[in-house]
Design a protein around this motif. Structure first.
Motif, short mmCIF file in Angstrom:
data_model
loop_
_atom_site.label_atom_id
_atom_site.label_comp_id
_atom_site.label_asym_id
_atom_site.label_seq_id
_atom_site.Cartn_x
_atom_site.Cartn_y
_atom_site.Cartn_z
N LEU A 1 -56.94 22.78 104.90
CA LEU A 1 -57.69 21.92 105.81
C LEU A 1 -59.18 21.96 105.48
O LEU A 1 -59.87 20.93 105.51
CB LEU A 1 -57.46 22.38 107.26
N GLU A 2 -59.68 23.14 105.14
CA GLU A 2 -61.09 23.24 104.76
C GLU A 2 -61.36 22.47 103.48
O GLU A 2 -62.41 21.83 103.35
CB GLU A 2 -61.48 24.72 104.60
N ARG A 3 -60.44 22.56 102.51
CA ARG A 3 -60.63 21.79 101.28
C ARG A 3 -60.59 20.29 101.56
O ARG A 3 -61.37 19.52 101.02
CB ARG A 3 -59.54 22.15 100.25
N PHE A 4 -59.65 19.90 102.42
CA PHE A 4 -59.49 18.48 102.76
C PHE A 4 -60.75 17.95 103.44
O PHE A 4 -61.25 16.87 103.10
CB PHE A 4 -58.28 18.32 103.69
N LYS A 5 -61.27 18.72 104.38
CA LYS A 5 -62.48 18.30 105.09
C LYS A 5 -63.73 18.39 104.22
O LYS A 5 -64.73 17.74 104.51
CB LYS A 5 -62.67 19.15 106.35
N GLY A 6 -63.64 19.22 103.18
CA GLY A 6 -64.82 19.43 102.33
C GLY A 6 -64.96 18.44 101.20
O GLY A 6 -65.90 18.55 100.39
#
Length: 556
Positions: free
Chosen positions: A211-216
């Protein structure tokens, strides 16, 4: 779905009529490319790359990535890292196109799993090259183009037809919602499609990382914030015990409730068009799902399933072809990535947790064993390790005293009952009676603190009430006198449902999520908006004995 194997190219080839992927407005009309694609696929028995003969393999597959291959190699003593390996229906492995007898039961029984896990994790950290799926992608390009075109066409049509609705993507961090997110954004050519992630606080750690990669990403879709439930999962575990397959209270409280609350807030201002990644092939229950459906819980929401007809291999073909980042749990062999301790998870998932989530898995097992002892199981380790906890029902062995509603018929009046409550009477009691109709104070005997409850359709100035509540504030004694005795048995049953709810309410949001009109609010205690309430009684009748907590705890 039919999947064949090309021995020469060492790849699976999808040979399938594209008709089953049609998801237009009616669910029956073929899109413009379907007839042509169907003719191409039907009867094909040669590899699109080398033209050699292909042989039937299975009905569905998922890729096996290098991390899972390393794990299998360490546990079996056979080097699977240099072979072409896929996983098919029933968690059966195919090596170079042939089924292999990898006994999962033997893997589960590995005695030195902690030692093996350390070696596996060390090897995985040193991975330099991933599996090359380029031949698989190239061989199945026509199929990829066809399913993508059908999905695009469907998404565009349904969005155009409902252009007054706000489009949303329900994003779980799994492969299916990842594919739906990409399809929707690409089909509509709009990176600003709102996404919603419901954090149960029980997601896989790999999901939070993804999720952090996706949002980043430099260019990404915005996420709407979802409120978290104030009471923790661990606190409810102590009170209610672990969720089971028949009573997954965690989903209602930690996922459906918070997301439903957000959607109801949006629906107050605009209608919603929600895209999500449900697929028929996932289960028998989902095989009857429709591509477009009115939400049963939120009247302003249409739910849309653009990959409803896809199989696992379709999702993976799409992600691999597009080069889309995905949740690393799949690289380790997990086939689903909901809550990691879900009672619906397979033995395979629990086994992988022992390897890749050792600390969490051991804590969870320790809790389950302690719970088994608490409820008096003679062999707690067996009860846990053989999965019997997943099938438990009711509150056997737990404190269920709050469930009991002490009631006695009134000796002086017919159609009246006296109740001894576990919780003192205060103003919040009367909120639970608003679903019956109009709750009116000040009409009866003041010294008895009488409150009249009228049927919703009656005139309070000329008609008699449905029933009368008598109970002073601070007292635990409540008398209910039925004025309209017609169908009094059902009315008393529903009254008792609401009294149990009053005694037990932990603001779990289950009732709020059941209400199709958004009339229930928990911001400042349990409140029912009288203007929104349609007196449908779904908040009473939906759960056994009227309350999710009662349903969880009651002994069967």
């Amino acid at each position: 779905m039919k999947i064949y194997w090309c021995k020469h190219c060492e790849i699976p080839v999808i040979v399938n009529s594209i008709d089953r992927y049609n998801l237009d407005m009616s669910g029956s009309v073929l899109s413009k490319c379907d007839k042509e694609e169907s003719k191409f696929y039907e009867g094909k028995n040669s590899c699109p790359i080398c033209s050699n003969h292909i042989s039937y393999m299975t009905t569905d597959l998922r890729p096996v990535f290098m991390a899972e291959r390393i794990m299998l190699s360490e546990l079996t003593g056979v080097d699977y890292t240099i072979k072409s390996i896929w996983n098919g229906v029933g968690n059966r492995y195919f090596v170079d196109g042939e089924k292999v007898d990898i006994s999962l039961n033997k893997l589960y029984a590995t005695s030195d799993i902690e030692k093996r896990a350390k070696v596996i994790l060390d090897r995985i950290q040193k991975i330099e090259a991933e599996v090359d799926f380029s031949n698989f992608i190239n061989a199945n390009q026509r199929h990829y183009q066809a399913i993508e075109a059908v999905a695009f066409d469907f998404i565009k049509k349904i969005t155009d037809k409902n252009n007054s609705r706000i489009p949303l993507v329900l994003f779980s961090g799994g492969k299916d919602s990842t594919a739906v997110s990409d399809l929707t954004v690409k089909a509509l050519n709009n990176m600003n499609i709102l996404h919603v992630f419901g954090d149960t606080t029980l997601e896989f750690p790999f999901t939070y990382d993804y999720l952090e990669r996706f949002k980043g990403q430099p260019i990404r879709s915005p996420f709407l914030p979802v409120d978290k439930v104030a009471i923790s999962f661990n606190d409810l575990l102590e009170e209610f015990g672990p969720p089971s397959r028949v009573m997954r209270w965690c989903c209602t409280i930690y996922k459906t409730g918070p997301i439903g609350k957000l959607f109801r807030q949006i629906a107050e201002h605009s209608k919603i068009l929600t895209f999500y990644g449900i697929r028929r092939s996932e289960s028998n229950a989902r095989s009857e799902y429709k591509p477009i459906a009115q939400s049963p819980k939120i009247t302003q929401q249409l739910v849309v399933s653009p990959i409803l007809g896809w199989y696992d291999i379709d999702v993976w073909l799409y992600l691999l072809t597009r080069g889309i980042d995905f949740n690393d749990a799949y690289r380790l062999g997990f086939t689903r990535v909901g809550c990691w301790c879900c009672p619906n998870n397979s033995d395979w998932s629990a086994f992988l947790c022992k390897i890749f989530m050792q600390e969490e898995a051991e804590k969870w097992r320790s809790f389950l064993i302690g719970f088994a002892k608490k409820i008096g199981k003679p062999d707690p380790e067996v009860y846990v390790d053989e999965g019997w906890w997943k099938a438990r029902q009711g509150g056997q062995g737990l404190n269920t005293s709050e469930l009991k509603l002490e009631e006695t018929p009134c000796a002086l009046e017919d159609n009246a009952k006296n109740y001894s409550l576990k919780r003192p009477i205060d103003d919040s009691l009367y909120e639970f009676f608003k679903p019956f109709g109009q709750v009116v104070k000040g009409m009866g005997k003041e010294y008895l603190n009488e409150v009249y409850v009228f049927d919703a359709k009656t005139n309070t100035e000329t008609d008699p009430p449905l029933f009368i509540l008598q109970g002073n504030k601070g007292s635990r004694e409540l008398k209910v006198r039925m004025v309209k005795p017609h169908n009094s048995l059902l009315t008393f049953q529903r009254i008792e449902c609401q009294l149990r709810k009053y005694q037990l309410c932990i603001h779990c949001s289950a009732c709020m999520n059941v209400c199709p009109f958004g009339a229930i609010n928990l911001t400042n205690g349990y409140k029912i908006d009288e203007e929104k309430c349609k007196h449908c009684a779904k908040c009473i009748a939906h759960f056994h004995k009227g309350c999710l907590i009662t349903k969880i705890m009651i002994d069967y």
